[in-house]
Design an enzyme around this catalytic site. Sequence first.
Site, PDB file in Angstrom:
ATOM      1  NE  ARG A 143      -3.484  -9.357   0.532  1.00 16.69           N
ATOM      2  CZ  ARG A 143      -2.276  -8.859   0.742  1.00 16.69           C
ATOM      3  NH1 ARG A 143      -1.343  -9.581   1.350  1.00 16.69           N
ATOM      4  NH2 ARG A 143      -1.983  -7.629   0.347  1.00 16.69           N
TER       5      ARG A 143
ATOM      6  CB  SER B  59      -0.920   0.012   1.226  1.00 17.27           C
ATOM      7  OG  SER B  59      -1.845  -1.040   1.181  1.00 17.27           O
TER       8      SER B  59
ATOM      9  CG  ASP C 189      -5.649  -6.884   2.141  1.00 15.34           C
ATOM     10  OD1 ASP C 189      -6.676  -7.108   1.475  1.00 15.34           O
ATOM     11  OD2 ASP C 189      -4.929  -5.886   1.967  1.00 15.34           O
TER      12      ASP C 189
END
Length: 432
Positions: free
Chosen positions: A393, A25, A319
């Site tokens: 992920r 990010s 996440d």
Amino acid sequence: MIIISLKVEKKEKLKGKVSIPGDKSISHRAVILSSLAKGKSKIEGFLESEDCLSTVKAFRNLGVEIKKESSNQYIVKGVGLNGLKEPDNILDCCNSGTTMRLMLGLLSAQNFYSILTGDDSLRARPMERIIKPLTRMGAHIWSREGGYAPLSIMGSNLTGIDYKMPVASAQVKSAILLAGLYSDQSVKIVEPALSRDHTERMLAGFGINIKKEGHHIILPADNNRKLHPQEFVVPGDISSAAFLISAGLITNNSQILIKDVGINPTRTGFLEVVEKMGGQIKLLNRREVSGEPIADIEVKSSQLHGIEIAGELIPKMIDEIPIIAVLASQADGVTVIKDAGELRVKETDRIRAIVSQLSRLGVKMEEFRDGMIIKGPNQIKGGISVKSFGDHRIAMSLAVAGLVAEKELTITNSRVINTSFPGFKETLFSLS
């Protein structure tokens, strides 16, 4: 397309000290704001993942000079708020939702025409939640029905906005703030719950007057905004660290030290969950670098127990929910995850993906509209191939599950891990 499979066998212990790649990010935002500053900025610790490199490529196509100086170190010669140039071609965001969503806010305020697209997965992800507030600010955006990419943008003069977000989302908030940089009117955003605040921190670091009071973010009216070049150090990504932390927690006889990890309080929901589940975890050598708190994280094998995860904790760990499902599969008792409907619109439907694959491995769990329930502990069977669904992920979560499986586990299309954690396999297997 090249499909690569990752094979993982049961480990008796995990020992060692590791570093992880830079925060995804923050890397995106460092490139964006450095490009909008007038002059030379330096970014150290930049995450050279496919997602972040999509942002680099986009800004190069907008006329910004970005050079790689050495490993994970980039120099950006920013052009100022009004220096971007119309791209010669469509801007391809590949699989990066962050690139597309933040660029949409920025491009809405430019004095030129542009088009954003991406791969099959990204073109299936909804953009309407960003298009709506930007349109209220005066943006001209065209999309496929339902708000899906490709997105065509004809830049225009934008007004301010007073916007109450229906769902906490750092990407929506950031897109509005980037668009708001080009308005001489105030921008006010109210979040229903706190989402990651990297954009606000970095805007302040680049010299922008921005105020934050609880769930309220204000970009005051200003007709002379300027961003000043910075030397920026990107901390290790807590979302990437979560997979190594989880590996250490559920693998017997393990002790791991993960160096220089970002512990921004809007991102530490995973650490809070681990502590509530009984995980042995310590934050050492706390300090602040480039406006972000960081620490070294020590983790040891732990006997975990089930908990309920819901409410304002969810945006701080959205996440990490797939890997928390893996932790819950090894915990005593029941773990319930609620209020996580946002997972349905990630790179894949992460609720369905992780429930379907862990169930195939013998985990007792089921999905519902905005979450899942996991009954543990379970013996992971292994001996089969499981699907990543093209989601980094999901792939890494299944790899961690493979460390405690009875038989070797194969994760198909594991190449997608490079989206956020280049070198994941080598880092994980170095712990022995």
